[in-house]
Design a protein around this motif. Structure first.
Motif, PDB file in Angstrom:
ATOM      1  N   ASP A 163       0.845  -1.192   0.000  1.00 37.64           N
ATOM      2  CA  ASP A 163       0.000   0.000   0.000  1.00 37.64           C
ATOM      3  C   ASP A 163       0.885   1.249   0.000  1.00 37.64           C
ATOM      4  O   ASP A 163       2.040   1.223   0.422  1.00 37.64           O
ATOM      5  CB  ASP A 163      -0.883  -0.012   1.248  1.00 37.64           C
ATOM      6  CG  ASP A 163      -2.122   0.859   1.119  1.00 37.64           C
ATOM      7  OD1 ASP A 163      -2.222   1.643   0.154  1.00 37.64           O
ATOM      8  OD2 ASP A 163      -2.993   0.761   2.008  1.00 37.64           O
ATOM      9  N   TRP A 164       0.326   2.347  -0.465  1.00 37.72           N
ATOM     10  CA  TRP A 164       1.037   3.625  -0.485  1.00 37.72           C
ATOM     11  C   TRP A 164       0.687   4.446   0.748  1.00 37.72           C
ATOM     12  O   TRP A 164      -0.373   4.312   1.337  1.00 37.72           O
ATOM     13  CB  TRP A 164       0.669   4.408  -1.742  1.00 37.72           C
ATOM     14  CG  TRP A 164      -0.813   4.674  -1.867  1.00 37.72           C
ATOM     15  CD1 TRP A 164      -1.537   5.685  -1.294  1.00 37.72           C
ATOM     16  CD2 TRP A 164      -1.758   3.878  -2.599  1.00 37.72           C
ATOM     17  NE1 TRP A 164      -2.860   5.586  -1.619  1.00 37.72           N
ATOM     18  CE2 TRP A 164      -3.032   4.499  -2.423  1.00 37.72           C
ATOM     19  CE3 TRP A 164      -1.667   2.737  -3.389  1.00 37.72           C
ATOM     20  CZ2 TRP A 164      -4.189   3.977  -3.014  1.00 37.72           C
ATOM     21  CZ3 TRP A 164      -2.819   2.229  -3.978  1.00 37.72           C
ATOM     22  CH2 TRP A 164      -4.053   2.847  -3.785  1.00 37.72           C
ATOM     23  N   GLU A 165       1.625   5.345   1.130  1.00 32.50           N
ATOM     24  CA  GLU A 165       1.386   6.292   2.227  1.00 32.50           C
ATOM     25  C   GLU A 165       2.243   7.523   1.979  1.00 32.50           C
ATOM     26  O   GLU A 165       3.370   7.624   2.454  1.00 32.50           O
ATOM     27  CB  GLU A 165       1.741   5.681   3.590  1.00 32.50           C
ATOM     28  CG  GLU A 165       0.819   4.575   4.055  1.00 32.50           C
ATOM     29  CD  GLU A 165       0.972   4.304   5.546  1.00 32.50           C
ATOM     30  OE1 GLU A 165       0.829   5.253   6.343  1.00 32.50           O
ATOM     31  OE2 GLU A 165       1.250   3.156   5.919  1.00 32.50           O
ATOM     32  N   LEU A 166       1.710   8.471   1.237  1.00 31.13           N
ATOM     33  CA  LEU A 166       2.484   9.688   0.945  1.00 31.13           C
ATOM     34  C   LEU A 166       2.541  10.571   2.185  1.00 31.13           C
ATOM     35  O   LEU A 166       1.525  10.754   2.867  1.00 31.13           O
ATOM     36  CB  LEU A 166       1.867  10.449  -0.222  1.00 31.13           C
ATOM     37  CG  LEU A 166       2.845  11.412  -0.904  1.00 31.13           C
ATOM     38  CD1 LEU A 166       3.914  10.643  -1.659  1.00 31.13           C
ATOM     39  CD2 LEU A 166       2.121  12.384  -1.819  1.00 31.13           C
ATOM     40  N   GLU A 167       3.743  11.123   2.462  1.00 33.48           N
ATOM     41  CA  GLU A 167       3.926  11.867   3.704  1.00 33.48           C
ATOM     42  C   GLU A 167       4.870  13.056   3.523  1.00 33.48           C
ATOM     43  O   GLU A 167       5.811  13.014   2.725  1.00 33.48           O
ATOM     44  CB  GLU A 167       4.526  10.955   4.791  1.00 33.48           C
ATOM     45  CG  GLU A 167       3.770   9.655   4.973  1.00 33.48           C
ATOM     46  CD  GLU A 167       4.139   8.932   6.257  1.00 33.48           C
ATOM     47  OE1 GLU A 167       4.832   9.518   7.094  1.00 33.48           O
ATOM     48  OE2 GLU A 167       3.713   7.768   6.394  1.00 33.48           O
ATOM     49  N   LEU A 168       4.615  14.085   4.303  1.00 30.84           N
ATOM     50  CA  LEU A 168       5.565  15.180   4.473  1.00 30.84           C
ATOM     51  C   LEU A 168       6.683  14.705   5.388  1.00 30.84           C
ATOM     52  O   LEU A 168       6.419  14.154   6.458  1.00 30.84           O
ATOM     53  CB  LEU A 168       4.860  16.386   5.091  1.00 30.84           C
ATOM     54  CG  LEU A 168       5.754  17.565   5.497  1.00 30.84           C
ATOM     55  CD1 LEU A 168       6.337  18.241   4.271  1.00 30.84           C
ATOM     56  CD2 LEU A 168       4.971  18.561   6.357  1.00 30.84           C
ATOM     57  N   ALA A 169       7.937  14.913   4.962  1.00 32.36           N
ATOM     58  CA  ALA A 169       9.085  14.529   5.782  1.00 32.36           C
ATOM     59  C   ALA A 169       9.890  15.768   6.148  1.00 32.36           C
ATOM     60  O   ALA A 169      10.264  16.552   5.274  1.00 32.36           O
ATOM     61  CB  ALA A 169       9.973  13.533   5.035  1.00 32.36           C
ATOM     62  N   ALA A 170      10.128  15.946   7.432  1.00 33.13           N
ATOM     63  CA  ALA A 170      11.008  17.014   7.909  1.00 33.13           C
ATOM     64  C   ALA A 170      12.430  16.470   7.980  1.00 33.13           C
ATOM     65  O   ALA A 170      12.646  15.328   8.394  1.00 33.13           O
ATOM     66  CB  ALA A 170      10.557  17.505   9.280  1.00 33.13           C
ATOM     67  N   VAL A 171      13.395  17.293   7.570  1.00 34.55           N
ATOM     68  CA  VAL A 171      14.803  16.891   7.562  1.00 34.55           C
ATOM     69  C   VAL A 171      15.550  17.710   8.607  1.00 34.55           C
ATOM     70  O   VAL A 171      15.501  18.945   8.600  1.00 34.55           O
ATOM     71  CB  VAL A 171      15.434  17.091   6.173  1.00 34.55           C
ATOM     72  CG1 VAL A 171      16.857  16.542   6.159  1.00 34.55           C
ATOM     73  CG2 VAL A 171      14.588  16.413   5.093  1.00 34.55           C
ATOM     74  N   ILE A 172      16.244  17.019   9.492  1.00 30.41           N
ATOM     75  CA  ILE A 172      16.914  17.669  10.622  1.00 30.41           C
ATOM     76  C   ILE A 172      18.263  18.271  10.185  1.00 30.41           C
ATOM     77  O   ILE A 172      18.984  17.692   9.362  1.00 30.41           O
ATOM     78  CB  ILE A 172      17.135  16.654  11.763  1.00 30.41           C
ATOM     79  CG1 ILE A 172      15.784  16.134  12.277  1.00 30.41           C
ATOM     80  CG2 ILE A 172      17.951  17.270  12.900  1.00 30.41           C
ATOM     81  CD1 ILE A 172      14.875  17.203  12.855  1.00 30.41           C
ATOM     82  N   ALA A 173      18.591  19.408  10.763  1.00 26.71           N
ATOM     83  CA  ALA A 173      19.913  20.017  10.572  1.00 26.71           C
ATOM     84  C   ALA A 173      20.656  20.012  11.904  1.00 26.71           C
ATOM     85  O   ALA A 173      21.499  19.155  12.151  1.00 26.71           O
ATOM     86  CB  ALA A 173      19.783  21.434  10.025  1.00 26.71           C
ATOM     87  N   LYS A 174      20.293  20.937  12.775  1.00 24.63           N
ATOM     88  CA  LYS A 174      20.955  21.020  14.083  1.00 24.63           C
ATOM     89  C   LYS A 174      20.500  19.880  14.978  1.00 24.63           C
ATOM     90  O   LYS A 174      19.304  19.599  15.093  1.00 24.63           O
ATOM     91  CB  LYS A 174      20.620  22.370  14.730  1.00 24.63           C
ATOM     92  CG  LYS A 174      21.362  22.643  16.017  1.00 24.63           C
ATOM     93  CD  LYS A 174      21.199  24.100  16.459  1.00 24.63           C
ATOM     94  CE  LYS A 174      19.783  24.447  16.806  1.00 24.63           C
ATOM     95  NZ  LYS A 174      19.653  25.797  17.399  1.00 24.63           N
ATOM     96  N   PRO A 175      21.448  19.143  15.609  1.00 25.80           N
ATOM     97  CA  PRO A 175      21.056  18.038  16.493  1.00 25.80           C
ATOM     98  C   PRO A 175      20.029  18.495  17.525  1.00 25.80           C
ATOM     99  O   PRO A 175      20.106  19.619  18.043  1.00 25.80           O
ATOM    100  CB  PRO A 175      22.376  17.635  17.159  1.00 25.80           C
ATOM    101  CG  PRO A 175      23.429  18.021  16.161  1.00 25.80           C
ATOM    102  CD  PRO A 175      22.922  19.291  15.541  1.00 25.80           C
ATOM    103  N   ALA A 176      19.080  17.624  17.802  1.00 27.98           N
ATOM    104  CA  ALA A 176      18.001  17.968  18.732  1.00 27.98           C
ATOM    105  C   ALA A 176      17.888  16.904  19.808  1.00 27.98           C
ATOM    106  O   ALA A 176      17.712  15.720  19.510  1.00 27.98           O
ATOM    107  CB  ALA A 176      16.680  18.089  17.969  1.00 27.98           C
ATOM    108  N   TYR A 177      17.992  17.336  21.044  1.00 24.17           N
ATOM    109  CA  TYR A 177      17.800  16.425  22.183  1.00 24.17           C
ATOM    110  C   TYR A 177      17.100  17.171  23.289  1.00 24.17           C
ATOM    111  O   TYR A 177      17.590  18.203  23.777  1.00 24.17           O
ATOM    112  CB  TYR A 177      19.140  15.877  22.669  1.00 24.17           C
ATOM    113  CG  TYR A 177      19.011  14.810  23.741  1.00 24.17           C
ATOM    114  CD1 TYR A 177      18.243  13.670  23.531  1.00 24.17           C
ATOM    115  CD2 TYR A 177      19.654  14.951  24.965  1.00 24.17           C
ATOM    116  CE1 TYR A 177      18.121  12.687  24.500  1.00 24.17           C
ATOM    117  CE2 TYR A 177      19.541  13.975  25.953  1.00 24.17           C
ATOM    118  CZ  TYR A 177      18.775  12.848  25.718  1.00 24.17           C
ATOM    119  OH  TYR A 177      18.645  11.876  26.688  1.00 24.17           O
TER     120      TYR A 177
END
Length: 326
Positions: A163-177
């Motif tokens: 099955d398909w599942e189209l999604e918006l993907a966010a791409v990380i730059a600065k490390p996040a914790y």
């Protein structure tokens, strides 16, 4: 390569290769590409290296996009790969209100005494409570699932209901914790398109129902995450919470929904994930898929199908399904 649909803003990032060369990180401006491994003093080997110095590099990219004296290459003739190779993929499930309602109703037991209307109302109430309690549902995917935006999608022989599942993907730059919701978007470099394919037949364990979902089996076949074509900087996307997500199957529109229907937006997802895990440059945060999957339509993927996925400002990916060779 599919017909170019210009991304939002003056430039985007991507990974490209010429017929006689290896992949390189590129700056896309119009219909031309600049090799960033040569144009930047840091000589980044890939887009992930560009993201690792994002705060310093972003102003340089803005200047390069307008520099006609550089050694630009025409996009035509270059192969377009997935824009980034992530180290980690975080996938959000059950994040579009209407999609979850549709799936829950479709998966009802044959002896469920509720009417369809009663089942929909009950699931809707659960979704509203989840959003209020701030509990996203996130699981982990494998980087080996990532494929290019125009690559063929191989359907494994064992996958009975792909099955398909189209999604918006966010791409990380600065490390996040352990970042707050208010800080979260400062860690996002930009956005791209992901098609998070799923074999519906193996989502749930048949041998031990108490275990629940089997994300390894149903989502992590090689090439099950076509990505791209471009990484569009966050500064070029006015509101990631107001984008149109559209998937066409053989020309027919199957998914067409706004990211407004998300229960948890990008900032809440990034913050939530970061409370447990350290997000790194190039990592993907997939934000879930809207209503209109194959299970809803009673039509799953098969050999020869062509999927065309688009999100406002992020371009278009086009992939063809092929059966696994026996």
């Amino acid at each position: 390569m599919a017909t170019l649909v210009q991304p939002a803003g003056p430039f985007a990032l991507g990974t490209f290769s010429a017929p006689d060369g290896g992949p390189f990180p590129g700056l896309l401006a119009g219909e031309r590409v600049l090799d960033l491994s040569r144009a930047l003093d840091s000589a980044p080997a890939d887009v992930r290296a560009v993201l690792g110095r994002w705060a310093d590099t972003l102003p340089l990219l803005r200047a390069l996009a307008d520099d006609d004296a550089r050694d630009w290459q025409p996009l035509e003739g270059l192969r377009v790969h997935a824009p980034v190779e992530p180290r980690q993929i975080f996938q959000s499930g059950a994040n579009y209100r209407q999609h979850v309602i549709d799936l829950e109703v479709a998966h009802r037991s044959p002896d469920d005494p509720r009417t369809v209307e009663e089942a929909r109302a009950e699931v809707a109430a659960v979704m509203d409570r989840r959003a209020a309690e701030d509990l996203p549902y996130v699981f982990i995917g494998l980087p080996s699932t990532v494929a290019g935006p125009y690559d063929d999608v191989v359907l494994p022989a064992w996958a009975e209901q792909p099955d398909w599942e189209l999604e918006l993907a966010a791409v990380i730059a600065k490390p996040a914790y352990r970042v707050s919701v208010e800080e979260a978007l400062e860690h996002v470099a930009g956005y791209t398109i992901a098609n998070d394919l799923t074999d519906r037949a193996t989502v749930f364990r048949r041998d031990m129902k108490a275990i629940g979902t089997d994300w390894l089996r149903c989502k992590n076949a090689p090439g099950f995450t076509p990505l791209g074509p471009w990484l569009v900087p966050a500064e070029s996307i006015a509101d990631p919470g107001d984008l149109r997500v559209t998937l066409k199957l053989n020309g027919d529109t199957m998914q067409d929904e706004s990211t407004k229907d998300m229960l948890f937006g990008v900032a809440r997802l990034v913050s939530y994930i970061s409370q447990t895990s350290r997000l790194l440059p190039g990592d993907l945060v997939l934000t879930g898929s809207p209503a209109g999957n194959g299970l809803h339509w009673g039509r799953l993927l098969r050999d020869g199908d062509v999927m065309e996925g688009s999100i406002t400002g992020l371009g278009v990916q086009r992939t063809r399904c092929v059966e696994e060779a026996s």
